[in-house]
Design an enzyme around this catalytic site. Sequence first.
Site, PDB file in Angstrom:
ATOM      1  N   HIS A  95       0.791  -1.235   0.000  1.00 13.71           N
ATOM      2  CA  HIS A  95       0.000   0.000   0.000  1.00 13.71           C
ATOM      3  C   HIS A  95       0.822   1.284   0.000  1.00 13.71           C
ATOM      4  O   HIS A  95       0.277   2.363  -0.222  1.00 13.71           O
ATOM      5  CB  HIS A  95      -0.931   0.015   1.211  1.00 13.71           C
ATOM      6  CG  HIS A  95      -2.004  -1.029   1.159  1.00 13.71           C
ATOM      7  ND1 HIS A  95      -3.019  -1.010   0.229  1.00 13.71           N
ATOM      8  CD2 HIS A  95      -2.203  -2.143   1.910  1.00 13.71           C
ATOM      9  CE1 HIS A  95      -3.808  -2.056   0.412  1.00 13.71           C
ATOM     10  NE2 HIS A  95      -3.334  -2.769   1.416  1.00 13.71           N
ATOM     11  N   ARG A 118       5.456  -6.928   3.187  1.00 10.01           N
ATOM     12  CA  ARG A 118       4.137  -7.253   2.650  1.00 10.01           C
ATOM     13  C   ARG A 118       4.155  -6.835   1.186  1.00 10.01           C
ATOM     14  O   ARG A 118       4.150  -5.659   0.866  1.00 10.01           O
ATOM     15  CB  ARG A 118       3.022  -6.533   3.412  1.00 10.01           C
ATOM     16  CG  ARG A 118       1.646  -6.890   2.874  1.00 10.01           C
ATOM     17  CD  ARG A 118       0.532  -6.553   3.824  1.00 10.01           C
ATOM     18  NE  ARG A 118       0.347  -5.112   3.986  1.00 10.01           N
ATOM     19  CZ  ARG A 118      -0.607  -4.566   4.749  1.00 10.01           C
ATOM     20  NH1 ARG A 118      -1.428  -5.346   5.433  1.00 10.01           N
ATOM     21  NH2 ARG A 118      -0.722  -3.264   4.850  1.00 10.01           N
ATOM     22  N   ASP A 121      -9.511  -5.542   5.461  1.00 10.10           N
ATOM     23  CA  ASP A 121      -9.997  -6.085   4.190  1.00 10.10           C
ATOM     24  C   ASP A 121     -11.030  -7.177   4.419  1.00 10.10           C
ATOM     25  O   ASP A 121     -11.973  -7.327   3.628  1.00 10.10           O
ATOM     26  CB  ASP A 121      -8.831  -6.633   3.358  1.00 10.10           C
ATOM     27  CG  ASP A 121      -8.179  -5.574   2.496  1.00 10.10           C
ATOM     28  OD1 ASP A 121      -8.887  -4.650   2.072  1.00 10.10           O
ATOM     29  OD2 ASP A 121      -6.968  -5.638   2.267  1.00 10.10           O
ATOM     30  N   ASP A 175      15.897 -11.600  -1.752  1.00  8.54           N
ATOM     31  CA  ASP A 175      17.261 -11.322  -2.201  1.00  8.54           C
ATOM     32  C   ASP A 175      17.809 -10.056  -1.549  1.00  8.54           C
ATOM     33  O   ASP A 175      19.015  -9.959  -1.269  1.00  8.54           O
ATOM     34  CB  ASP A 175      17.309 -11.171  -3.719  1.00  8.54           C
ATOM     35  CG  ASP A 175      17.481 -12.500  -4.448  1.00  8.54           C
ATOM     36  OD1 ASP A 175      17.551 -13.546  -3.768  1.00  8.54           O
ATOM     37  OD2 ASP A 175      17.538 -12.494  -5.691  1.00  8.54           O
ATOM     38  N   GLU A 215      -7.715 -12.438   4.249  1.00  8.89           N
ATOM     39  CA  GLU A 215      -8.452 -11.179   4.271  1.00  8.89           C
ATOM     40  C   GLU A 215      -9.633 -11.151   3.307  1.00  8.89           C
ATOM     41  O   GLU A 215     -10.167 -10.087   2.999  1.00  8.89           O
ATOM     42  CB  GLU A 215      -7.504 -10.018   3.965  1.00  8.89           C
ATOM     43  CG  GLU A 215      -6.665 -10.206   2.726  1.00  8.89           C
ATOM     44  CD  GLU A 215      -5.567  -9.161   2.586  1.00  8.89           C
ATOM     45  OE1 GLU A 215      -5.693  -8.070   3.177  1.00  8.89           O
ATOM     46  OE2 GLU A 215      -4.584  -9.434   1.871  1.00  8.89           O
ATOM     47  N   GLN A 265      -1.652 -14.082   4.350  1.00  8.32           N
ATOM     48  CA  GLN A 265      -2.623 -13.132   4.898  1.00  8.32           C
ATOM     49  C   GLN A 265      -4.029 -13.539   4.479  1.00  8.32           C
ATOM     50  O   GLN A 265      -4.322 -13.679   3.291  1.00  8.32           O
ATOM     51  CB  GLN A 265      -2.305 -11.706   4.417  1.00  8.32           C
ATOM     52  CG  GLN A 265      -3.165 -10.653   5.093  1.00  8.32           C
ATOM     53  CD  GLN A 265      -2.485  -9.292   5.122  1.00  8.32           C
ATOM     54  OE1 GLN A 265      -1.528  -9.083   5.845  1.00  8.32           O
ATOM     55  NE2 GLN A 265      -2.991  -8.369   4.337  1.00  8.32           N
TER      56      GLN A 265
END
Length: 256
Positions: free
Chosen positions: A47, A72, A177, A86, A151, A149
């Site tokens: 986000h 996330r 969410d 990485d 949601e 997650q």
Amino acid sequence: MVRTDSFRAAVRAFEPMMGTYLKTPSPIVCEVLGLAPLACVCIDAEHAPFGRMELDACIAALRAADMPALVRVQSGTPGEVLSALDCGAVGVVLPHVVSGAQAEAAARSGRYGPGGRGYAGSSRAAGYTTGTMAAHIANSNARTVLVAQIEDAEALDELDAIAAVEGIDCLFVGRMDLTVSLGADSPLDARVIDAVERICAAGRRHGKAVGMFIPPSEDCARWQALGASLFILGSDHQFLLDGARALGKRLAPAQA
């Protein structure tokens, strides 16, 4: 205090842990948060405006402080997972996991093996070619944390399939969410509470950690009693706003 090398073990041992979100693409903010008594910082690349270079710089700053960095990612594609790991993240939070098949694919993309994560010895995670391939693969597979997650309403019927996936370490409740997906007006709606309880129960059945974000009006203890152990609350933005509001309250109102 939980640090990078012990983070996955702590998650899998259900140790109570508190983390926060990073919304600002700034290694300086990461350096400051690295001094905080937190178990992890979750970089919100879903986000907030994190490009590859910003992500890299922030993970580097958190690693320098030995603060576990979760990322996330936007959608959980293998490329996004590869980039985060990485760069040196300790783990990835995979948004909108709705099926066991999706969880299995995500678990493969986060670990080395057939059909899994692509190898490069030149990455930060691999020590910039200073270690052996065998050592890095073993280290990474042992320490990488993969968080599914939950949601979406459709995920609720797939909870057992998702939680049963071997490579998934934690189920994380995306409360806001989930509220939207269930058509509720508040994260305190009975339907949402029931869904969160069902996710906690699935974690217990399959021996998986459960993490969550909770509204400010709720207390961690209630959910800890139901099996939740990882809480990621607040953010650097929230800390700025809370601090500014508190500062403003120190000024006495003007006298009439």
